[in-house]
Design a protein around this motif. Structure first.
Motif, PDB file in Angstrom:
ATOM      1  N   GLY A 100       0.772  -1.230   0.000  1.00  0.00           N
ATOM      2  CA  GLY A 100       0.000   0.000   0.000  1.00  0.00           C
ATOM      3  C   GLY A 100       0.805   1.281   0.000  1.00  0.00           C
ATOM      4  N   VAL A 101       2.010   1.239  -0.577  1.00  0.00           N
ATOM      5  CA  VAL A 101       2.805   2.467  -0.693  1.00  0.00           C
ATOM      6  C   VAL A 101       2.416   3.149  -1.994  1.00  0.00           C
ATOM      7  CG1 VAL A 101       5.120   3.449  -0.876  1.00  0.00           C
ATOM      8  CG2 VAL A 101       4.696   1.494   0.643  1.00  0.00           C
TER       9      VAL A 101
ATOM     10  N   LEU B  94       1.231   6.781  -4.471  1.00  0.00           N
ATOM     11  CA  LEU B  94       1.799   8.059  -4.911  1.00  0.00           C
ATOM     12  C   LEU B  94       1.369   9.185  -3.983  1.00  0.00           C
ATOM     13  CD1 LEU B  94       3.385   9.595  -7.090  1.00  0.00           C
ATOM     14  CD2 LEU B  94       1.238   9.806  -8.374  1.00  0.00           C
ATOM     15  N   GLU B  95       0.087   9.200  -3.634  1.00  0.00           N
ATOM     16  CA  GLU B  95      -0.450  10.250  -2.761  1.00  0.00           C
ATOM     17  C   GLU B  95      -0.118   9.973  -1.304  1.00  0.00           C
ATOM     18  OE1 GLU B  95      -4.676  12.602  -2.022  1.00  0.00           O
ATOM     19  OE2 GLU B  95      -4.680  10.639  -2.986  1.00  0.00           O
ATOM     20  N   LYS B  96      -0.367   8.724  -0.878  1.00  0.00           N
ATOM     21  CA  LYS B  96      -0.079   8.337   0.506  1.00  0.00           C
ATOM     22  C   LYS B  96       1.186   7.487   0.517  1.00  0.00           C
ATOM     23  CE  LYS B  96      -4.914   8.475   1.954  1.00  0.00           C
ATOM     24  NZ  LYS B  96      -6.064   7.699   2.497  1.00  0.00           N
ATOM     25  N   GLY B  97       2.282   8.152   0.450  1.00  0.00           N
ATOM     26  CA  GLY B  97       3.571   7.480   0.424  1.00  0.00           C
ATOM     27  C   GLY B  97       4.668   8.516   0.489  1.00  0.00           C
ATOM     28  N   SER B  98       5.886   8.088   0.213  1.00  0.00           N
ATOM     29  CA  SER B  98       7.032   8.986   0.197  1.00  0.00           C
ATOM     30  C   SER B  98       8.093   8.369  -0.690  1.00  0.00           C
ATOM     31  CB  SER B  98       7.582   9.173   1.612  1.00  0.00           C
ATOM     32  OG  SER B  98       8.162   7.953   2.073  1.00  0.00           O
ATOM     33  N   PRO B  99       9.035   9.152  -1.173  1.00  0.00           N
ATOM     34  CA  PRO B  99      10.115   8.562  -1.970  1.00  0.00           C
ATOM     35  C   PRO B  99      10.853   7.449  -1.231  1.00  0.00           C
ATOM     36  CG  PRO B  99      10.102  10.946  -2.245  1.00  0.00           C
ATOM     37  CD  PRO B  99       9.100  10.632  -1.169  1.00  0.00           C
TER      38      PRO B  99
ATOM     39  N   SER C  25       1.819   2.022  -5.478  1.00  0.00           N
ATOM     40  CA  SER C  25       2.825   2.276  -6.516  1.00  0.00           C
ATOM     41  C   SER C  25       4.049   1.377  -6.395  1.00  0.00           C
ATOM     42  CB  SER C  25       3.270   3.740  -6.462  1.00  0.00           C
ATOM     43  OG  SER C  25       2.236   4.606  -6.816  1.00  0.00           O
ATOM     44  N   GLY C  26       4.539   1.181  -5.181  1.00  0.00           N
ATOM     45  CA  GLY C  26       5.752   0.376  -5.002  1.00  0.00           C
ATOM     46  C   GLY C  26       5.556  -1.051  -5.444  1.00  0.00           C
ATOM     47  N   TYR C  27       4.488  -1.677  -4.967  1.00  0.00           N
ATOM     48  CA  TYR C  27       4.193  -3.066  -5.295  1.00  0.00           C
ATOM     49  C   TYR C  27       3.971  -3.242  -6.792  1.00  0.00           C
ATOM     50  CZ  TYR C  27       1.541  -7.489  -5.266  1.00  0.00           C
ATOM     51  OH  TYR C  27       1.079  -8.762  -5.514  1.00  0.00           O
ATOM     52  N   VAL C  28       3.175  -2.358  -7.394  1.00  0.00           N
ATOM     53  CA  VAL C  28       2.863  -2.488  -8.813  1.00  0.00           C
ATOM     54  C   VAL C  28       4.102  -2.236  -9.672  1.00  0.00           C
ATOM     55  CG1 VAL C  28       1.531  -1.484 -10.701  1.00  0.00           C
ATOM     56  CG2 VAL C  28       0.409  -2.034  -8.565  1.00  0.00           C
TER      57      VAL C  28
END
Length: 256
Positions: A94-95, A97-102, A150-153
């Motif tokens: 669940g990382v 684009l909106e709810k995440g960080s670099p 985003s990370g998982y995908v």
């Protein structure tokens, strides 16, 4: 059908539970020797017991290249060969684009992708000798998107790209490389996600109704059957393929 897997040594990351556990169990039933790379002690031991000791459980999380090398070294010390690799371990964390960080994105990518490369890299000298096979477990989210992950995908999409890249690079060694894309599979991790909803039963039924074939989820055993076939000599002319085992979920009209 005799898949001629008896005595074959197969690395299975995330091999104690869910899809990986079903693959390990199926390999044991075929007479192969799975190397179960998974921190789950209880489930790993149960599979080793089922194999009557003809399996190896290594409780690694594969967070570093050194751990992947150690897995390969342990396998060679125990069995002296490697005939196949199933890259499976990972988590939809669940990382987004909106709810995440670099930083979280980079860590998610590392957790879900890097060990696929590490295990393949360190296994390669032995896979060359055995003319073995690699199966990468990806996800339909790599081609459909999901939202908020985003990370998982990104990792799952990269796994599909690496499948084609490795299939090309390893042609001279007759090492086959293929990927499987599950969609909705009721694993322990999936069950935990379903239970996070106010009405888990209703949510599960809602998802089932969107799966064209049989209005049901794919089982871990059905994913395992494809993986085991791809590892076998019966799939001797299949390489560089992305195979969907999903009851038509990804490509068929879900209104059917």
């Amino acid at each position: 059908m005799n898949l001629n897997l008896e005595g074959k040594v197969i690395l299975v990351s995330g091999g104690a539970k869910g899809i990986g556990g079903a693959i390990s169990k199926g390999l044991i039933e075929e007479g192969a020797f799975p190397v179960i790379i998974d921190p789950s002690e209880k489930e790993g031991k149960a599979l080793v017991d089922l194999a009557e000791g003809k399996a190896l459980h290594l409780p690694f999380r594969l967070f570093s290249a050194d751990q992947a090398k150690e897995v390969v070294d342990h396998t060679m010390n125990r069995f002296g060969k490697i005939d196949g690799l199933v890259n499976n371990a990972g988590a939809n964390d669940g990382v987004g684009l909106e709810k995440g960080s670099p930083e979280a994105f980079a860590q998610s990518l590392a957790n879900n992708l890097f060990h696929y490369y590490h295990l393949a890299h360190f296994s390669l000298p032995y896979l060359k000798k055995s003319k073995g096979a690699i199966v990468n477990i990806s996800s339909k989210t790599a081609v459909t998107g999901q939202g908020g992950t985003s990370g998982y995908v990104a990792a799952k999409g990269a796994q599909l790209a690496l499948t084609r890249e490795w299939a090309v690079e390893l042609l001279p060694y007759q090492i086959r490389v293929n990927a499987i894309l599950p969609a909705e599979v009721y694993t322990p991790m999936y069950e935990s996600w379903i239970r996070s909803f106010p009405n888990p039963h209703e949510k599960l039924e809602e998802i089932n109704q969107k799966i064209p074939l049989g209005k049901r989820m794919t089982t871990s055993e059905e994913i395992a059957a494809m993986a085991i076939f791809l590892l076998s000599d019966k799939a001797s002319h299949i390489t560089g393929q992305h195979l969907y085992v999903d009851g038509g979920y990804t490509h068929l009209d879900r209104s059917l």
